[in-house]
Design a protein around this motif. Structure first.
Motif, short mmCIF file in Angstrom:
data_model
loop_
_atom_site.label_atom_id
_atom_site.label_comp_id
_atom_site.label_asym_id
_atom_site.label_seq_id
_atom_site.Cartn_x
_atom_site.Cartn_y
_atom_site.Cartn_z
N PRO A 67 0.84 -1.21 0.00
CA PRO A 67 0.00 0.00 0.00
C PRO A 67 0.87 1.25 0.00
CG PRO A 67 0.01 -1.04 2.17
CD PRO A 67 0.73 -1.97 1.26
N PRO A 68 0.34 2.37 -0.49
CA PRO A 68 1.15 3.61 -0.62
C PRO A 68 1.84 4.02 0.68
CG PRO A 68 -0.95 3.87 -1.73
CD PRO A 68 -1.02 2.56 -1.01
N GLU A 69 1.13 3.88 1.81
CA GLU A 69 1.70 4.34 3.07
C GLU A 69 2.85 3.45 3.55
OE1 GLU A 69 -2.22 2.15 3.86
OE2 GLU A 69 -1.42 3.64 2.46
N TRP A 111 -3.04 6.42 -9.53
CA TRP A 111 -4.24 5.71 -9.08
C TRP A 111 -4.44 5.82 -7.57
CZ3 TRP A 111 -7.94 3.32 -12.02
CH2 TRP A 111 -7.64 3.09 -13.37
N ASP A 112 -3.41 6.21 -6.83
CA ASP A 112 -3.50 6.16 -5.37
C ASP A 112 -4.65 7.00 -4.83
OD1 ASP A 112 -1.34 4.48 -5.32
OD2 ASP A 112 0.12 6.01 -4.74
N GLN A 113 -4.79 8.24 -5.34
CA GLN A 113 -5.86 9.11 -4.84
C GLN A 113 -7.24 8.56 -5.16
OE1 GLN A 113 -5.09 13.13 -6.27
NE2 GLN A 113 -4.41 13.73 -4.21
N VAL A 163 8.16 0.76 -8.42
CA VAL A 163 9.17 -0.26 -8.70
C VAL A 163 10.24 -0.26 -7.61
CG1 VAL A 163 10.96 -0.98 -10.33
CG2 VAL A 163 8.73 -0.20 -11.19
N TYR A 164 10.66 0.95 -7.19
CA TYR A 164 11.68 1.03 -6.14
C TYR A 164 11.18 0.36 -4.86
CZ TYR A 164 15.15 2.82 -2.90
OH TYR A 164 16.15 2.88 -1.96
N ALA A 165 9.95 0.65 -4.48
CA ALA A 165 9.39 0.07 -3.25
C ALA A 165 9.35 -1.46 -3.33
CB ALA A 165 7.99 0.62 -3.00
#
Length: 821
Positions: free
Chosen positions: A182-184, A416-418, A487-489
């Motif tokens: 997830p983004p967070e 897409w996160d928002q 990709v980095y995450a």
């Protein structure tokens, strides 16, 4: 005290001949040192000393027949087992029994059992949304207050109870069609995104220009633009932040590049100053000096490429066995554990090859947490969608999770996160789950207006969700594999993961940036030509600083050496140890064993008959006594050790097993019992010729990948060998592998019941086609001995980039003395 050394349990064999006496009176031996070698009609085996000491006298000589219990020698030692001394009994004080309460693990009240049923399919409709919400809120509360581990424990208890009650649960091998991280929870990239975006644009342009220029010379040259266009970000993030090169302080990560992405690797090397304009202009013209090979090819470009990967599926299986071989070297104490990683880049269409998925179970079973697969899911193969009516990412997730891999999905980009956060109904994820890949392909081929109607338009709530967005905004909603942050995450999470291999499923667009000439359309893979209009679009799409005239002339773009882009690019690689890909070797040679090591095979056997397969096994046994050669031998057997008479190796050097041996083998009382060991030397691959061959390639290229010369000897049933692994044999040649392939029990088959279909006299027709494969079909033991020693000398002492294929006969016959000369 003197002790007899006797023949232990050797199974059903009796009156077995002594063929070697390895000690003499007065010799000092250690426990497990060989005393004599005995040989039946099926195998030869060494009898070890049961203890350390000095040999007093011998009771046998060469030619004697022995059976279980026969005395071979006496040994003087001070370690003869004696009856254990009885410990003085201590007076025990009477204790009152302590009544302990049974542990409940938190279950303070018994679980009420429900009536057992046979489940019906799960309901698709929520008949009680309030109750559903209560369950979800309860789960979230546990995560917030007690942590993820507690939440997972509770879910597992609920699932266990559901199974006990007869419920058929939904398939849990797949997760919703959203990003795993997830983004967070994403770890942010420390890189300068503006500079990295420019570098990526220049590499994209130069890769495309190289292919287009080649096809201006001749349409016969071909090439591929679409694959690298879809994967550029996947490679760029790895090159800038993760992939550590080999140097004098570190062994280096190993990268298996997807074959059709080769133009992108050349384009980056051009910016790095490792390749010239002239070399780029020689793309696919490798016959000429300085030309670049079509695909990764270590034979044609021996200082650049490490692994040949374009034969679909081979990169996957070779990468898995490369990771396992690195663990093997570490567990045998031959190399240090430096935390090196093996990265394997694959295409989603390529995963249909049996070799691509065939060994993923082994990777999970062996806990290869040094292995990372990156599958570029651009949803297309050569002719059309990979899974038009389904979802390849979900299918692959199920396969990998089912075998025990850590799966990271990178489906949606940051734009897409928002939207996902704003959607409180769950309809957006539902719609993402509903659409099939054939639709997703069209969404990226037909523009924002089409996506508004066909994707969001199905549900009024979703259409309202994007009502403030323009068609251009909708078109910008990106896929995860093109988002450097996502990709980095994923790469960071894969690097940190322990205990199992990781697969990253990255969703991309084939032909990304090519517009109407090739973006997300069925003909993308064949697209090798771009006209002037297409090239101008490509330039503008990625903001490459070239004039219209330069575009028309298809010029490459390279900033000046003192530009911020070139400085940044080189600095990133400097901090990661050097350039990739690059092929080097600093391995020390292995001296060939002395000629007299095979002296016994230069003499006539007289009336004694044996096969050359048996003679070869005896030669390998002799090599295992050579302190220089022995540690570097890698015997590889595909479940045929007993057929070849090699079961003596089980006890002598052990079978490699990453967890050792957790059980007592059923034949533990016998001399040749099945012994698995964490530091074992034999690679027992089971009924798996492709896996065994991949292990052989990993060992045969150890001199370059690990700077350690190894001598792999893969011995297989001749009839089921070369034609089964022909593609991998060519890959071995391309890789410049060194080692021995042994087609054992060849020729006229005399094994009971096998018949004509097991006879082999044709495998040399296959092996002789490979230019650097040296093939022999020896008839007599002395020939086999000369060939084996000569092979070690040429490959491992003189370091010739060749490998040997030798057939060893099945038929028993007498062998003459070696002719003089």
């Amino acid at each position: 005290m003197a002790q007899n050394i006797s023949v232990p349990d050797i199974g059903d064999f009796k009156d077995v001949e002594v063929i070697e006496v390895l000690v003499k009176p007065g010799d000092k031996v250690n426990k497990n040192d060989p005393i004599v070698t005995i040989e039946s009609d099926k195998s030869s085996i060494e009898i070890p000393s049961p203890s350390s000491g000095e040999i007093k006298d011998l009771k046998v000589k060469i030619g004697d027949k022995v059976s279980e219990g026969s005395v071979l020698a006496t040994i003087e030692n001070s370690q003869v087992a004696s009856a254990p001394k009885e410990e003085p009994k201590k007076e025990s004080k009477e204790r009152k029994p302590v009544i302990e309460k049974s542990k409940t693990n938190g279950n303070l009240t018994p679980v009420k059992q429900v009536k057992k049923i046979f489940s019906e399919p799960a309901s698709k409709d929520d008949i009680d949304p309030i109750e559903t919400n209560e369950w979800i809120e309860s789960l979230n509360s546990v995560i917030d207050n007690d942590g993820a581990s507690r939440a997972s424990y509770l879910l597992n208890k609920v699932i266990d109870q559901a199974y006990k009650s007869g419920l058929v649960l939904p398939d849990t091998r797949t997760t919703p069609y959203i990003n795993t991280i997830p983004p967070e929870a994403e770890v942010k990239s420390p890189g300068d995104q503006n500079i990295e975006k420019k570098i990526r644009a220049y590499i994209r342009w130069n890769a495309a220009a190289m292919v287009v220029k080649a096809n201006k010379k001749s349409s016969e040259l071909g090439g591929h633009i679409g694959t690298f266009a879809s994967a550029a970000t996947l490679y760029d993030v790895g090159m800038n932040h993760f992939w550590r090169a080999k140097n004098n302080k570190f062994g280096g990560d190993l990268i298996y590049f997807q074959g059709h992405s080769a133009p992108g690797m050349y384009a980056r090397a051009f910016l790095e100053g490792r390749l010239s304009v002239k070399q780029l202009d020689g793309f696919r013209q490798e016959v000429n000096k300085g030309g670049l090979s079509s695909y990764p090819h270590p034979w044609l470009m021996p200082n650049f490429w490490q692994f040949p990967t374009v034969s679909m599926g081979l990169g996957a299986i070779m990468g898995i066995y490369q990771a396992r071989f690195l663990k093997y070297l570490i567990n045998r104490g031959l190399v240090r554990d430096e935390g090196r990683k093996i990265w394997v880049f694959l295409g989603d269409g390529e995963m249909d090859e049996p070799e691509s998925l065939g060994a993923i179970g082994l990777a999970a079973r062996e806990k290869l947490d040094n292995l990372i697969f990156v599958i570029n899911c651009n949803l297309q193969r050569l002719d059309g969608p990979v899974r038009g009516n389904g979802k390849i990412i979900q299918e692959l997730e199920g396969s990998f999770r089912g075998t025990g891999w850590n799966v990271i999905k990178v489906i949606w980009g940051s734009y897409w996160d928002q939207l996902l956060a704003k959607d409180k109904t769950g309809l957006l994820v539902k719609r993402m789950n509903e659409c099939v890949d054939g639709e997703y392909q069209a969404f990226k081929a037909k523009g924002g207006s089409y996506v508004r109607e066909k994707f969001f338009g199905k549900y009024p709530e979703l259409k309202e969700l994007i009502s403030s967005m323009t068609d251009k905004d909708i078109w910008r909603l990106n896929r995860g594999g093109h988002d450097p942050h996502k990709v980095y995450a994923a790469y960071h999470a894969a690097m940190q993961h322990k205990g199992s291999p990781t697969v990253i499923l990255a969703k991309t667009i084939k032909g990304y940036g090519m517009g109407k000439s090739g973006e997300s359309i069925n003909t993308t893979h064949q697209q090798k030509k771009l006209d002037e209009k297409d090239l101008l679009y490509y330039r503008d799409r990625f903001d490459v600083p070239l004039t219209d005239k330069q575009v028309k002339n298809i010029e490459y773009y390279k900033p000046k050496e003192d530009s911020e882009e070139i400085k940044y690019l080189k600095d990133k690689r400097l901090k990661l140890g050097g350039f990739i890909p690059e092929r080097t070797s600093f391995a020390r040679q292995i001296k060939a064993p002395p000629k007299d090591i095979f002296e016994a095979f230069m003499k006539s056997t007289g009336k004694k008959e044996m096969s050359t397969t048996m003679a070869l096994v005896r030669m390998l046994t002799a090599l295992l006594r050579d302190k220089n050669v022995s540690p570097r031998l890698v015997p590889i057997i595909p479940d045929e050790a007993r057929t070849f008479g090699m079961e003596g190796f089980f006890q002598k050097i052990g079978i490699y097993a990453h967890e050792g041996q957790k059980y007592e083998p059923v034949d533990s009382e016998q001399l040749s019992s099945y012994r698995e060991d964490k530091s074992g030397q034999v690679l027992e691959e089971g009924i798996n010729e492709s896996g065994a061959m991949s292990s052989w390639i990993a060992a045969g290229t150890s001199y370059t990948n690990h700077d350690l010369e190894m001598i792999p000897i893969y011995i297989f049933y001749s009839m089921f060998g070369f034609q089964r692994v022909g593609d991998l044999a060519w890959a071995a040649g391309d890789s410049q592998a060194r080692g021995f392939l042994i087609g054992a029990t060849a020729g006229r088959t005399t094994l009971a019941g096998e018949g004509l279909q097991h006879q082999d006299g044709h495998s040399h027709l296959l092996s002789s086609n490979i230019p650097n494969c040296v093939s022999y079909d020896p008839t007599f033991a002395y020939e086999m001995a000369v060939i084996l020693r000569d092979g070690i000398k040429r490959m491992h002492e003189k370091k010739e980039n060749i490998f040997y294929y030798i057939t060893a006969m099945n038929e028993n016959y007498s062998h003459p003395e070696k002719p003089k000369g």
